[in-house]
Design a protein around this motif. Structure first.
Motif, mmCIF file in Angstrom:
data_model
loop_
_atom_site.group_PDB
_atom_site.id
_atom_site.type_symbol
_atom_site.label_atom_id
_atom_site.label_comp_id
_atom_site.label_asym_id
_atom_site.label_seq_id
_atom_site.Cartn_x
_atom_site.Cartn_y
_atom_site.Cartn_z
ATOM 1 N N UNK A 156 0.829 -1.205 0.000
ATOM 2 C CA UNK A 156 0.000 0.000 0.000
ATOM 3 C C UNK A 156 0.865 1.258 0.000
ATOM 4 N N UNK A 157 0.465 2.275 -0.749
ATOM 5 C CA UNK A 157 1.226 3.529 -0.782
ATOM 6 C C UNK A 157 1.117 4.265 0.539
ATOM 7 N N UNK A 158 2.111 5.092 0.804
ATOM 8 C CA UNK A 158 2.132 5.856 2.048
ATOM 9 C C UNK A 158 1.426 7.190 1.848
ATOM 10 N N UNK A 159 0.895 7.705 2.941
ATOM 11 C CA UNK A 159 0.272 9.014 2.936
ATOM 12 C C UNK A 159 0.910 9.823 4.052
ATOM 13 N N UNK A 160 1.236 11.084 3.792
ATOM 14 C CA UNK A 160 1.934 11.878 4.795
ATOM 15 C C UNK A 160 1.399 13.311 4.807
ATOM 16 N N UNK A 161 2.076 14.158 5.540
ATOM 17 C CA UNK A 161 1.606 15.530 5.714
ATOM 18 C C UNK A 161 1.653 16.337 4.421
ATOM 19 N N UNK A 162 2.444 15.875 3.438
ATOM 20 C CA UNK A 162 2.522 16.579 2.160
ATOM 21 C C UNK A 162 1.376 16.218 1.212
ATOM 22 N N UNK A 163 0.662 15.151 1.529
ATOM 23 C CA UNK A 163 -0.424 14.705 0.661
ATOM 24 C C UNK A 163 -1.552 15.733 0.630
ATOM 25 N N UNK A 164 -1.962 16.087 -0.570
ATOM 26 C CA UNK A 164 -3.048 17.050 -0.752
ATOM 27 C C UNK A 164 -4.388 16.328 -0.619
ATOM 28 N N UNK A 165 -5.324 16.928 0.102
ATOM 29 C CA UNK A 165 -6.677 16.390 0.181
ATOM 30 C C UNK A 165 -7.618 17.300 -0.606
ATOM 31 N N UNK A 166 -8.244 16.729 -1.631
ATOM 32 C CA UNK A 166 -9.169 17.514 -2.438
ATOM 33 C C UNK A 166 -10.373 17.910 -1.590
ATOM 34 N N UNK A 167 -10.836 19.137 -1.785
ATOM 35 C CA UNK A 167 -11.959 19.610 -0.982
ATOM 36 C C UNK A 167 -13.287 19.215 -1.624
ATOM 37 N N UNK A 168 -14.379 19.586 -0.980
ATOM 38 C CA UNK A 168 -15.709 19.195 -1.429
ATOM 39 C C UNK A 168 -16.092 19.840 -2.751
ATOM 40 N N UNK A 169 -15.366 20.901 -3.137
ATOM 41 C CA UNK A 169 -15.668 21.548 -4.410
ATOM 42 C C UNK A 169 -15.198 20.719 -5.597
ATOM 43 N N UNK A 170 -14.321 19.750 -5.338
ATOM 44 C CA UNK A 170 -13.872 18.851 -6.395
ATOM 45 C C UNK A 170 -14.997 17.887 -6.729
ATOM 46 N N UNK A 171 -15.345 17.801 -8.021
ATOM 47 C CA UNK A 171 -16.511 17.019 -8.424
ATOM 48 C C UNK A 171 -16.407 15.541 -8.061
ATOM 49 N N UNK A 172 -15.233 14.967 -8.257
ATOM 50 C CA UNK A 172 -15.094 13.546 -7.991
ATOM 51 C C UNK A 172 -15.323 13.244 -6.513
ATOM 52 N N UNK A 173 -16.018 12.141 -6.268
ATOM 53 C CA UNK A 173 -16.313 11.777 -4.874
ATOM 54 C C UNK A 173 -15.169 10.986 -4.233
ATOM 55 N N UNK A 174 -14.421 10.261 -5.063
ATOM 56 C CA UNK A 174 -13.336 9.417 -4.560
ATOM 57 C C UNK A 174 -12.169 9.531 -5.543
ATOM 58 N N UNK A 175 -10.968 9.751 -5.027
ATOM 59 C CA UNK A 175 -9.831 9.942 -5.932
ATOM 60 C C UNK A 175 -8.519 9.631 -5.227
ATOM 61 N N UNK A 176 -7.527 9.239 -6.027
ATOM 62 C CA UNK A 176 -6.175 9.095 -5.511
ATOM 63 C C UNK A 176 -5.192 9.302 -6.653
ATOM 64 N N UNK A 177 -4.095 9.976 -6.359
ATOM 65 C CA UNK A 177 -2.986 10.176 -7.296
ATOM 66 C C UNK A 177 -1.737 9.649 -6.621
ATOM 67 N N UNK A 178 -1.074 8.688 -7.267
ATOM 68 C CA UNK A 178 0.060 7.995 -6.655
ATOM 69 C C UNK A 178 1.303 8.127 -7.521
ATOM 70 N N UNK A 179 2.417 8.461 -6.897
ATOM 71 C CA UNK A 179 3.729 8.366 -7.533
ATOM 72 C C UNK A 179 4.133 6.897 -7.438
ATOM 73 N N UNK A 180 4.115 6.197 -8.561
ATOM 74 C CA UNK A 180 4.312 4.752 -8.521
ATOM 75 C C UNK A 180 5.753 4.353 -8.244
ATOM 76 N N UNK A 181 6.700 5.279 -8.411
ATOM 77 C CA UNK A 181 8.096 4.953 -8.127
ATOM 78 C C UNK A 181 8.380 5.011 -6.629
#
Length: 376
Positions: A25-50
């Protein structure tokens, strides 16, 4: 501290335990951006695969319906259980008629037709064919139900925490679910399989004419017909899958690369999924860059040999070690895994250790160390 081109602040540690960590599983940290409610998508993730880090997310680990993204797992299980892609499978009315009634997307095969398994698998992915999905499930496991058991077994083997399937197509069922995070992991697993990657990255595939389809079939990717890579300069879309049901909404998973940086994006229940992915990738590419940590053979590593023709043995890497790092800087740590001493009978070219680069707790690069000479 050792200076390395383009990678300042690298601390070197030598350890006697040779072990390469594997992270599912990818890690999540304090630098990870959380999309707000104004973002249309209900569920999303962007991962640096390296680096296996989550760059941005919204409800990334909340269960949701994956619709036809399901078919990525259908492809995985099929390819891992098929020996000969030139073998054929008969298409039956049972594979077609129920899907017509449910308004499911189909590849266009006709009852009585006997396409090759390769043709069927392209039919699973490119046009998201329910008929093709049922055909391959029947060939591999004898029935859709038995094939679904294989899918769930595979999900368990992969260590997926929030994924369960009830069908091979992606039709709605309250017990048929996944998450944006799990779907990203499934796609990343899929593109490591050569044939799976080939299928998922194909724009069009032609099936020759048959008695049942006199003009043949042209299967067109629902991903590449809308997202060709020209949306962003120098970006290569490596593959993906679309999905839609009324309950799931528009779903999209895709992977792309630019200048060595590889990203994976997933959106579920996203009315503007194509634009979402474009924006997510644009953000990720401004945040990450690919650098060289050390050139092939740039540094010499050595250890002792007990009772051999030489008191020491040296080793080098054979390829450049590269990594994806944040553009705003990253403090890297180099860990050299070699024994404190070796016994004789070391062969030239033998792997006797490895190097791992870490940024925080994340492994960003690794490479084997090869013995420079024979020690008898």
């Amino acid at each position: 501290t050792t200076a390395v081109t383009e990678a300042p602040m690298i601390t070197t540690t030598v350890t006697t335990t040779a072990a390469v960590p594997v992270v599912v599983y990818p890690s999540i940290n304090s630098d990870t951006i959380e999309y707000d409610e104004e973002t249309d998508t209900k569920y999303a993730v962007l991962i640096d695969t390296e680096t296996n880090e989550i760059i941005a997310q919204k409800n990334y680990n909340v269960r949701m319906y994956p619709a036809s993204l399901t078919k990525v797992m259908t492809l995985i299980v099929a390819l891992e259980n098929i020996d000969d892609l030139n073998d054929t499978v008969e298409i039956t009315a049972d594979m077609i008629d129920p899907m017509i009634d449910l308004h499911a997307s189909r590849a266009g095969f006709c009852a009585g037709e006997t396409p090759t398994l390769e043709q069927v698998l392209y039919g699973v992915s490119l046009p998201s064919g329910a008929d093709a999905s049922l055909a391959v499930a029947t060939y591999v496991a004898g029935s859709e139900e038995a094939f679904v058991e294989l899918m769930n077994k595979k999900a368990e083997e992969m260590g997926l925490k929030n994924t369960h399937f009830t069908n091979v197509v992606g039709l709605h069922n309250d017990n048929h679910y996944s998450t944006a995070e799990d779907m990203a992991l499934i796609l990343q697993y899929a593109i490591k399989i050569d044939k799976c990657r080939e299928i998922l990255s194909t724009y069009q595939y032609e099936i020759p004419p048959t008695e049942y389809n006199p003009e043949g079939l042209i299967l067109t990717s629902t991903v590449f017909s809308r997202m060709e890579g020209t949306e962003m300069p120098n970006v290569v879309i490596k593959g993906g899958k679309t999905g839609f049901t009324k309950s799931a909404g528009r779903c999209l998973v895709s992977v792309c690369e630019r200048n060595g940086v590889k990203l994976c994006a997933v959106t579920l229940n996203a009315p503007n999924d194509w634009n979402d992915h474009k924006d997510m990738f644009s953000y990720g590419f401004t945040l990450c860059k690919r650098i060289t940590l050390e050139g092939a053979g740039q540094f010499e590593y050595s250890s002792f040999v007990c009772g051999g023709t030489s008191d020491t043995v040296t080793a080098h890497t054979r390829e450049d070690i590269t990594a994806t790092v944040k553009t705003d800087g990253c403090e890297l740590k180099r860990i050299v895994y070699m024994r404190r001493f070796y016994y004789p009978d070391i062969k030239e070219g033998q792997i006797i250790g490895c190097i791992i680069y870490k940024c925080g707790n994340n492994t960003v690069a690794e490479a084997p160390l090869y013995a420079d000479f024979t020690v008898g």
